[in-house]
Design a protein around this motif. Structure first.
Motif, PDB file in Angstrom:
ATOM      1  N   ARG A   1      -3.509   8.630  -4.142  1.00  0.00           N
ATOM      2  CA  ARG A   1      -4.608   8.750  -3.163  1.00  0.00           C
ATOM      3  C   ARG A   1      -4.210   8.180  -1.809  1.00  0.00           C
ATOM      4  O   ARG A   1      -4.580   8.717  -0.763  1.00  0.00           O
ATOM      5  N   THR A   2      -3.461   7.085  -1.821  1.00  0.00           N
ATOM      6  CA  THR A   2      -3.023   6.476  -0.559  1.00  0.00           C
ATOM      7  C   THR A   2      -2.145   7.443   0.223  1.00  0.00           C
ATOM      8  O   THR A   2      -2.331   7.636   1.436  1.00  0.00           O
ATOM      9  N   ILE A   3      -1.212   8.082  -0.478  1.00  0.00           N
ATOM     10  CA  ILE A   3      -0.295   9.006   0.208  1.00  0.00           C
ATOM     11  C   ILE A   3      -1.049  10.226   0.725  1.00  0.00           C
ATOM     12  O   ILE A   3      -0.834  10.663   1.867  1.00  0.00           O
ATOM     13  N   SER A   4      -1.939  10.790  -0.101  1.00  0.00           N
ATOM     14  CA  SER A   4      -2.638  12.011   0.318  1.00  0.00           C
ATOM     15  C   SER A   4      -3.596  11.748   1.480  1.00  0.00           C
ATOM     16  O   SER A   4      -3.825  12.614   2.318  1.00  0.00           O
ATOM     17  N   SER A   5      -4.150  10.533   1.556  1.00  0.00           N
ATOM     18  CA  SER A   5      -5.156  10.249   2.582  1.00  0.00           C
ATOM     19  C   SER A   5      -4.596   9.525   3.802  1.00  0.00           C
ATOM     20  O   SER A   5      -5.055   9.752   4.923  1.00  0.00           O
ATOM     21  N   PHE A   6      -3.618   8.646   3.600  1.00  0.00           N
ATOM     22  CA  PHE A   6      -3.215   7.767   4.697  1.00  0.00           C
ATOM     23  C   PHE A   6      -1.720   7.839   5.020  1.00  0.00           C
ATOM     24  O   PHE A   6      -1.177   6.910   5.623  1.00  0.00           O
ATOM     25  N   SER A   7      -1.036   8.939   4.621  1.00  0.00           N
ATOM     26  CA  SER A   7       0.421   8.974   4.835  1.00  0.00           C
ATOM     27  C   SER A   7       0.792   8.930   6.312  1.00  0.00           C
ATOM     28  O   SER A   7       1.921   8.599   6.655  1.00  0.00           O
ATOM     29  N   GLY A   8      -0.175   9.252   7.185  1.00  0.00           N
ATOM     30  CA  GLY A   8       0.126   9.212   8.620  1.00  0.00           C
ATOM     31  C   GLY A   8      -0.140   7.868   9.247  1.00  0.00           C
ATOM     32  O   GLY A   8       0.169   7.656  10.437  1.00  0.00           O
ATOM     33  N   LYS A   9      -0.725   6.950   8.496  1.00  0.00           N
ATOM     34  CA  LYS A   9      -1.048   5.631   9.051  1.00  0.00           C
ATOM     35  C   LYS A   9       0.232   4.819   9.295  1.00  0.00           C
ATOM     36  O   LYS A   9       1.217   4.951   8.567  1.00  0.00           O
ATOM     37  N   GLU A  10       0.153   3.934  10.260  1.00  0.00           N
ATOM     38  CA  GLU A  10       1.344   3.216  10.700  1.00  0.00           C
ATOM     39  C   GLU A  10       1.926   2.321   9.617  1.00  0.00           C
ATOM     40  O   GLU A  10       3.134   2.258   9.413  1.00  0.00           O
ATOM     41  N   LYS A  11       1.037   1.607   8.867  1.00  0.00           N
ATOM     42  CA  LYS A  11       1.526   0.609   7.915  1.00  0.00           C
ATOM     43  C   LYS A  11       1.350   1.022   6.459  1.00  0.00           C
ATOM     44  O   LYS A  11       1.308   0.172   5.574  1.00  0.00           O
ATOM     45  N   VAL A  12       1.269   2.344   6.219  1.00  0.00           N
ATOM     46  CA  VAL A  12       1.083   2.789   4.835  1.00  0.00           C
ATOM     47  C   VAL A  12       2.285   2.406   3.967  1.00  0.00           C
ATOM     48  O   VAL A  12       2.130   2.059   2.790  1.00  0.00           O
ATOM     49  N   LEU A  13       3.493   2.446   4.545  1.00  0.00           N
ATOM     50  CA  LEU A  13       4.688   2.082   3.775  1.00  0.00           C
ATOM     51  C   LEU A  13       4.659   0.601   3.406  1.00  0.00           C
ATOM     52  O   LEU A  13       5.085   0.215   2.317  1.00  0.00           O
ATOM     53  N   ASP A  14       4.144  -0.241   4.314  1.00  0.00           N
ATOM     54  CA  ASP A  14       4.036  -1.669   4.009  1.00  0.00           C
ATOM     55  C   ASP A  14       3.080  -1.901   2.845  1.00  0.00           C
ATOM     56  O   ASP A  14       3.327  -2.733   1.965  1.00  0.00           O
ATOM     57  N   PHE A  15       1.959  -1.144   2.861  1.00  0.00           N
ATOM     58  CA  PHE A  15       0.983  -1.264   1.772  1.00  0.00           C
ATOM     59  C   PHE A  15       1.628  -0.888   0.441  1.00  0.00           C
ATOM     60  O   PHE A  15       1.529  -1.620  -0.550  1.00  0.00           O
ATOM     61  N   LEU A  16       2.297   0.241   0.417  1.00  0.00           N
ATOM     62  CA  LEU A  16       2.904   0.721  -0.828  1.00  0.00           C
ATOM     63  C   LEU A  16       4.022  -0.206  -1.296  1.00  0.00           C
ATOM     64  O   LEU A  16       4.169  -0.458  -2.489  1.00  0.00           O
ATOM     65  N   TYR A  17       4.811  -0.713  -0.355  1.00  0.00           N
ATOM     66  CA  TYR A  17       5.897  -1.619  -0.742  1.00  0.00           C
ATOM     67  C   TYR A  17       5.336  -2.904  -1.352  1.00  0.00           C
ATOM     68  O   TYR A  17       5.831  -3.362  -2.394  1.00  0.00           O
TER      69      TYR A  17
END
Length: 1559
Positions: A782-798
């Protein structure tokens, strides 16, 4: 008149007047209509040995090659019994099938399908299924009582379809339904389930964990539909994993639908081969005078093809206009065909023959047809060609092109890729073309324009995948030498122009520049490291012009780094070695430091071998002390203590390991970086690497509910709107530690930044999914489908992944607590990274495990069903390349970066650049997003990754093509063919029909540059040739029968002696099975009233070949393999040659298991059983590596002491015995003789002692007649058992029919043996020379290992003594024994070429031996590698057409310096031509040598020279007549008196070449 020039379409009165004038002229000249109409034809067919296979099932197999889903859709179309009910003929059914397929395939794929269907190329796959079906019936208990008969024609209903579940067979839907209902309740036992193979048809989206059910049945039968519907429905519900193996058992044809059994009742008649009728050299008359007394009923010959041009006329057109003149017109056509047959021309007529041929072809309206007609009927058209006036523009352009390509050379390329013409056959060509067209079709479905598709297919691929270079330049490299500075190289030149100087191939140039850097990466404590150091020091000592360096690392430290980042690490042996190495290098010298490394392993091993035992600290310390003892300022022990105490060089040593870890090279253990090019250990030692695995994503992408459509991709920050040429799809098992590590490394890789790649996550769980895992998957997706364009999405996932990975490390707490803690972590991370916390709260509140599980089921089908991954694996799929991450392995973010660089540079860059330049037509501009471009690049790259094509290319564009080329331009074709062809060559004969059929089927663009030899010394072709191609007309238009294609030679010359040869694909072993005439000596004027000579060949077996290597050693010469089924593991066997480790076996379509033979091979070597599926007419080539067992490394495979043991153990049974027994039952062989053979005759019992083994070869009826006489003469003179070994390749059907009866009558054993000529060994063209080669080239591999000695006896020899005396003779340790040529007949001195010139100098006093009789000590022959040595000498000499004139005799005599010959006493072979009558009385054998002076015919000489020959001949002929049912009295009367007039007069006296013909 309709001419080949095609300038006029009608037939005018003037044209008919011309025909009439010419016809009257011909007939008026004394040639009557009756004489013309007595012209004779030749017809040849080739059928498979296996029973017929249904065309409908073949169609389904062919369709599955395009897409798996098409197979099931086709099955759905044809499952109704009334399908095809309107068809009452085989042709109608075939057309109906093709019509149905056209709804799946677009042109030209549909045309290729139709051609492949008529080619019967899928028939072997159905034979394979039939073998599995028979094994299924015989190995599983039957559930249903309806099965009363498993084989035979009386099969009752219920045996035509069954379902195999591994433990039970079900024959009706009721029992199957009960099982299906119960299968979902209890746990399934995976061990009892039937095995699935790669070729199996598994129902789409089957549950990977469900029990397997294999359905054996044929679509269109009464029982098929009900069972299929049940299984398909159960598969959709996830109850069963349903696989269908299409089989129509014997006796079930009557239960099938109208078109369901077409082809099953008829033999499979094959095509895709050539037939040659060569004009035979009849200098020595060698024809049997036995008249043909009876015929064999064959089907009617094919009618002549009147559409073929004959000397400028197309007679089908003429007959259409003037049918009333049919007889006269046909007589005129026959006259034209037979009027001129030439096998010689004067020198001045040959001068421009090549240019004249090219001109005739280029000026024709259909150049490809013209080329085919000329080179396939050359003896009949050569006279008219030689009278043409040459066009200078054509001649000049051909000569100009021959400055760039050798005259007479033939080349061919498909979409730029060079094809090896020697190995090319119709089946391989069709597979290659179908692959190109299939790729083009995929690209066009992706909306790529035709021009772009053609550009991608024709583009030169970048360097091979192993050509990626690693930048190793750093302080971690320790160099042993420096070519620019070291004194060792001061005398070398430093000028780079030396690179341009000529040297021998493979020789390095000695230049004082560091041009080549060989840097080895290894752990110094490993055995591999020890071997590496010694290799480097040895090469350096030999002054090899390379700069050598090493990078060392500690395997133990790298493991620590991967587990806990290596913050703390203990001292280990490898690190200690590196520290001491650094100390010695800095304090003393580099040379001493390298010697220290070598000394460690010398002290550990104490011998030459590299022990696998670990290096211990005391070995290291002792080596250190020894190295420094002589030159140390203080005692080495004190230095050692100081180094250990102060941890000197510890940091530098650890940095070395971290550097190697970052490069990822530690996984290769020991590897070489040659100027940065990575070579794995097995490449360094010459072994081939494991083939990399690729998969096409195209089929999955085009499914309606494809997983690929649901993926939301992750991008590095700020690159989301950029097109990405590289796509990493990560298959991650969230329930595994390896999977979670892979996930967080992938996110870290994107965080580090990548502007060329995107990442798609495919998350699943293989264990019973607990809610925490499902929750993690839901949050990430859900995070990737909704927020993949957000600046810190990679930080959240990591952060989430690191937290989740930490949860894996600790013992699982209560599920509720874990869920709660994950939710809290998600909320806190969302707040930290500016993601909407409220959205996460809403998602987690509505979380549904069932919804997630359904998604995982869909994903599992994609990963495990479509991509073929193993359940529970973690993998990275990069543009189609699959890289599986095994448990315990790590895949770091640096590895993903390396993979990105490799894939982009080596496979994707050129594709992405072409796609970016496309001008899209018919595509909505709104669709042209970065995702669209990225998807297209991913799909095209993945499809191209599985493309099999040669890497070699040629620059055809540099050749001039204005006047001397055939150009066929097709703007819409995705296939382009470049070719350079000599039309008057065997390659031209083969290529012209192949190019023509391609032109007709797919209309490719072609550019064919003609390249004839400009100045000929002799006729380039002395044969007629037909290439057999199938068509729809092979299917009957009157009933349900299938006739099959045939080679048809119309109006062949009557008075010329012809010999027939079959030009078949390399993997085919064929033999004649129906031929009442002598195919070696065809004289058509002897046919009498028979209009057409007919012959039928049979595909006896396919070839399984391979190359076997032993790890780090030479090929294991003499190693034995056996092949069979699980129930019968030993059906055939073979030996490995030293030459390239080559081996071969005869096989039939089926599933087989290859393993080492019991005995010495299995005792010394290790090789797990290998499964081999033979499911095509192209056979199979394997590369195998074996390894000696521990402790057996020094034992010799071919040990002389074991020879007697092997002999006793195997009891001298032939190695094909099992195959013959098996083939008789499996491939419907005749078992009538088998029953007779089981009876022991009194004659056989009366023979006592060791068996005498005699080997011979014969071709043609005359030599088979001689062979029977030789057999009788041997048997009359010995009381010992005798076994004869015959090369079966050229034996006639009659001989093979008679010899079993003769063996029973006279009490001897026999075996028919064969060996297919290896592709890597220089081939002979002439039939006689091939036969000679079989006498000497394959002696070590054509006989079983148990045979210790064999005597070769020429077919035309008479034996006058007990051959046991020769068999028992001591050969004094020599592998071969021959009789030297006699020299007492002084009349022949002028013909003794070995006493003068080259032979006199080469032999240096050794005798020149005759090859008519020789003994082979096979044990010694194999031990001394005599066969390998002879093949090496042959390969060197045979490429010169002037060497080895008498191959079987010249070769052993030439090589006797390396393969010594024991000279037999002179009386062992007497021959009138060379020995004279004075020694005839002492002769133990008499050979009917040809006499180069008198050229006396064989039969005449036999009756005159050998008094007993006539009686032997009469006895053999009476026996043959009795067996064949001929009249014995007629045979006696048929023996004609000898006639002196039969002897041809010698053309000239000076003929040294004559003596080199058959002696």
């Amino acid at each position: 008149m309709a001419t080949a020039g095609g300038s006029r379409s009608g037939v005018s009165r003037a044209a008919f007047a011309l025909v009439a004038v010419v016809l009257v002229g011909c007939l008026g000249g004394g040639v009557s209509v009756a004489e013309i109409r007595r012209q004779k034809n030749v017809q040849v067919a080739l059928r498979a040995k296996w029973a017929g296979t249904p065309l409908l099932l073949e169609a389904s197999e062919l369709l599955s090659k395009e897409r798996r889903d098409y197979f099931w859709e086709f099955i759905g179309h044809w499952k109704e019994l009334d399908k095809g009910s309107e068809c009452l003929t085989a042709k109608c059914c075939a057309q109906k099938i093709v019509e149905d397929v056209r709804s799946f395939l677009s042109e030209p794929l549909a045309s290729i399908f139709e051609f492949s269907l008529t080619l019967r190329s899928a028939s072997p796959r159905l034979v394979l299924y039939k073998q599995l079906a028979e094994e299924s019936l015989s190995s599983v208990p039957v559930k249903d009582d309806a099965l009363e008969q498993i084989s035979g024609s009386g099969a009752v209903e219920g045996t035509c379809c069954w379902v195999d579940t591994g433990n039970t067979l079900f024959f009706n839907s009721d029992d199957l339904h009960k099982w299906l209902e119960g299968s979902g309740k209890g746990a399934t036992d995976s061990t009892g389930q039937p095995e699935l193979f790669d070729f199996d048809h598994v129902y789409p989206r089957s549950n990977i964990t469900a029990p397997v059910a294999i359905f054996y049945g044929a679509v269109g039968t009464k029982c098929f539909k009900e069972l299929h519907v049940h299984l398909a429905e159960a598969s959709k519900q996830g109850k069963v994993r349903y696989a269908l193996r299409p089989v129509l058992p014997s006796g079930c044809q009557a239960t099938s639908s109208f078109c369901g059994s077409i082809g099953a009742a008829d033999a499979v008649t094959l095509s895709g081969y050539g037939v040659e009728l060569a004009l035979k050299n009849m200098e020595y008359k060698a024809m049997d005078d036995t008249a043909i007394k009876k015929g064999v009923a064959l089907e009617d010959p094919k009618t002549e093809d009147l559409s073929q041009e004959v000397r400028g006329f197309i007679f089908s057109k003429i007959l259409e206009r003037k049918p009333e003149l049919n007889a006269e017109i046909m007589s005129f056509r026959d006259y034209l065909l037979s009027s001129t047959v030439s096998d010689t021309l004067e020198v001045w007529e040959l001068k421009d023959l090549g240019h004249q041929t090219a001109q005739r072809i280029l000026h024709a309206s259909d150049p490809l047809q013209s080329m085919q007609e000329i080179n396939q009927n050359f003896p009949s058209v050569v006279s008219s060609l030689s009278r043409m006036k040459v066009d200078d523009s054509i001649k000049d352009e051909i000569i100009a092109n021959q400055r760039m390509v050798p005259p007479g050379k033939s080349l061919m390329a498909l979409n730029g890729a060079l094809i090896n013409i020697e190995d090319l056959d119709l089946y391989l060509l069709m597979d290659m073309v179908r692959e190109e067209l299939s790729l083009a079709d995929q690209f066009i479905r992706l909306k790529l324009p035709q021009s772009a598709a053609h550009k991608i297919l024709s583009a030169a691929p970048p360097a091979e995948s192993n050509s990626f270079r690693v930048d190793f330049r750093s302080s971690h490299v320790h160099y042993l030498n420096n070519l620019e500075e070291d004194a060792l190289y001061k005398r070398w030149r430093s000028n780079l122009n030396e690179l341009l100087m000529p040297v021998y191939p493979g020789q390095m140039r000695y230049i004082r520049k560091n041009l080549f850097h060989a840097v080895y990466v290894f752990d110094p404590a490993s055995a591999c490291g020890a071997e590496t150091i010694d290799t480097i020091l040895s090469l350096h000592q030999d002054s090899v012009p390379v700069r050598f360096g090493i990078i060392m690392y500690s395997s133990r430290l790298i493991n620590v780094i991967e587990e806990n980042d290596g913050s703390k690490s203990d001292e280990d042996t490898s690190t200690l070695i590196m520290r001491l190495f650094l100390y010695i290098k800095e304090t003393y010298s580099t040379q001493l430091a390298f010697q220290f490394l070598s000394d460690i392993h010398r002290l550990r091993n104490g011998g030459d071998d590299y022990s696998e035992e670990p290096v211990e600290v005391h070995h290291v310390e002792e080596a250190f002390v020894d190295s420094l003892l002589s030159g140390a300022k203080s005692h080495p022990q004190d230095v050692l203590l100081k180094l250990q105490k102060e941890n000197l060089y510890k940091q530098e040593a650890d940095e070395n390991s971290r550097f190697v870890h970052k490069l990822g090279l530690y996984k290769l253990q020991c590897c070489l970086l040659m100027n940065g090019l990575v070579h794995e250990p097995n490449e360094i030692t010459g072994k081939s690497t494991e083939k990399k695995r690729f998969v096409s994503l195209f089929a999955s992408y085009h499914q309606e509910d494809s997983v690929l459509h649901d993926i939301s991709y992750l991008h590095s920050h700020g690159t989301r709107d950029d097109a990405k040429p590289v796509t990493h799809l990560l298959a991650v098992d969230l329930s595994s530690v390896t999977g979670t590590k892979l996930l967080h490394e992938a996110i870290r890789y994107l965080m580090d930044g990548s502007n060329r790649a995107r990442v798609g996550l495919l998350l699943y769980a293989c264990s019973d999914s607990v809610s925490t895992i499902l929750l993690m998957k839901d949050i990430i997706d859900r995070t990737i489908s909704s927020f993949s364009g957000k600046e810190k999405v990679l930080d959240f996932l990591y952060g989430l992944c690191k937290y989740y990975e930490g949860q894996h490390m600790v013992a699982s707490s209560a599920a509720g607590d874990t869920l709660s803690s994950i939710k809290d972590k998600v909320y806190s991370l969302a707040a930290e990274t500016a993601l909407p916390v409220d959205d996460y709260k809403a998602w987690l509140t509505s979380f549904s495990a069932d919804t997630i599980l359904k998604g995982i089921d869909k994903l599992s089908d994609f990963l495990f069903g479509q991509l073929g991954l193993e359940f529970g694996s973690n993998a990275v799929i990069t543009n189609g390349r699959i890289f599986v991450v095994d448990d315990g392995d790590s895949f770091l973010n640096e590895d993903l970066g390396l993979l990105e660089s490799m894939e982009y540079e080596l496979r994707t860059k050129y594709i992405h650049e072409i796609i970016e330049e496309v001008e899209w037509a018919g595509v909505d501009p709104d669709y042209l997003t970065s995702k669209f471009y990225s998807d297209i690049t991913m799909l095209v790259s993945s499809s191209m990754s599985i493309r099999e094509r040669p890497s070699e290319r040629a620059h055809f564009e540099i050749l001039n093509a204005e006047y001397s080329a055939i150009k066929l331009n097709s703007m819409n074709s995705s296939v382009h063919i470049d070719a350079v062809i000599d039309p008057l060559s065997p390659a031209g004969q083969k290529l012209s029909p192949l190019l023509r059929i391609l032109s007709q089927q797919i209309q490719p663009s072609m550019r064919i540059v003609l390249n004839p030899i400009s100045s000929l010394a002799d006729l380039p072709l002395k044969n007629y040739y037909r290439f057999v191609l199938p068509s729809m007309d092979d299917f009957s238009s009157t009933d349900f029968s299938v006739h099959g294609p045939k080679a048809f030679f119309s109006n062949m010359p009557l008075s010329k002696t012809l010999t027939m040869n079959i030009d078949v694909p390399e993997p085919w072993l064929v033999e004649p099975v129906v031929a009442i005439h002598d195919l070696d000596n065809i004289l058509l004027e002897n046919l009498g009233d028979v209009r057409t000579l007919q012959a039928v060949y049979e595909l006896e077996a396919l070839l399984l070949t391979g190359h076997c290597m032993e790890k780090d050693r030479e090929p294991p010469r003499g190693l034995q393999f056996i092949l069979g089924t699980k129930q019968r593991p030993h059906l055939v066997d073979t030996l490995v040659m030293s030459n390239l480790g080559y081996w071969q076996m005869k096989v039939s379509p089926g599933v087989w298991y290859l393993q080492l033979a019991p005995g010495r091979s299995a005792d010394l070597y290790e090789l797990p059983s290998k499964l081999i599926a033979i499911d095509s007419l192209r056979g199979k080539l394997l590369h195998i590596e074996v390894q000696k067992k521990k402790g057996k490394e020094h034992e010799d495979l071919l040990n002389a002491d074991d020879d007697n043991h092997v002999q006793e153990k195997t009891d001298n049974k032939g190695w094909n015995t099992n195959l013959l027994k098996w083939a008789s039952s499996f491939i419907s062989g005749d078992a009538s003789l088998k029953k007779k053979a089981e009876k022991n005759t009194d004659l056989k019992d009366a023979r006592q002692g060791e068996t005498i083994n005699i080997f011979s070869v014969a071709s043609g009826h005359l030599y088979e007649r001689f062979l029977k006489i030789m057999i009788l003469s041997v048997l009359k003179k010995t009381e010992r058992p005798v076994k004869f070994w015959f090369i079966k390749n050229y034996l006639s059907p009659q001989f093979k029919d008679v010899i079993p009866h003769m063996a029973l009558e006279y009490g001897f054993e026999y075996e028919l043996i064969t060996y297919k000529w290896p592709t890597w060994l220089h081939k002979q063209k002439e039939k006689q020379r091939i036969i000679w080669a079989y006498k000497i080239l394959f002696l070590d591999v054509i006989f079983p290992l148990s045979l210790r000695k064999v005597i070769f006896v020429d077919a035309d020899q008479i034996v006058r003594t007990d051959m046991g005396e020769l068999y028992d003779m001591d050969l004094k340790g020599r592998p071969l024994a021959y009789t030297p040529f006699c020299d007492n007949n002084k009349e022949m001195d002028g013909y003794r070429f070995w006493k003068q010139g080259f032979w006199k100098d080469h032999l240096r006093g050794r005798p020149y031996h005759i090859s008519a009789l020789y003994v082979v000590d096979l044990a010694k022959f194999r031990q001394t590698a005599a066969g390998d040595n002879l093949r090496v000498v042959y390969e060197t000499l045979s490429k010169d057409p002037n060497s080895l004139s008498n191959l079987d005799q010249d070769l052993p005599n030439y090589a006797q310096h390396t393969v010594p010959i024991f000279s037999l006493p002179q009386e062992w072979l007497w021959c009138e031509s060379w020995c004279g009558n004075a020694t005839k009385a002492q002769a133990k054998t008499i050979d009917l040598c040809n006499n180069p002076m008198t050229k006396e015919p064989k039969l005449q000489g036999a009756k005159r020279i050998v008094p007993e020959w006539v009686d032997f001949d009469a006895e053999a002929r009476h026996f043959t007549a009795r067996i064949l049912g001929e009249n014995v009295e007629e045979i006696a009367e048929a023996i004609p008196p000898s006639s002196e007039s039969d002897a041809p007069k010698p053309d000239h006296d000076d003929s040294s070449q004559d003596a080199k013909d058959e002696l």
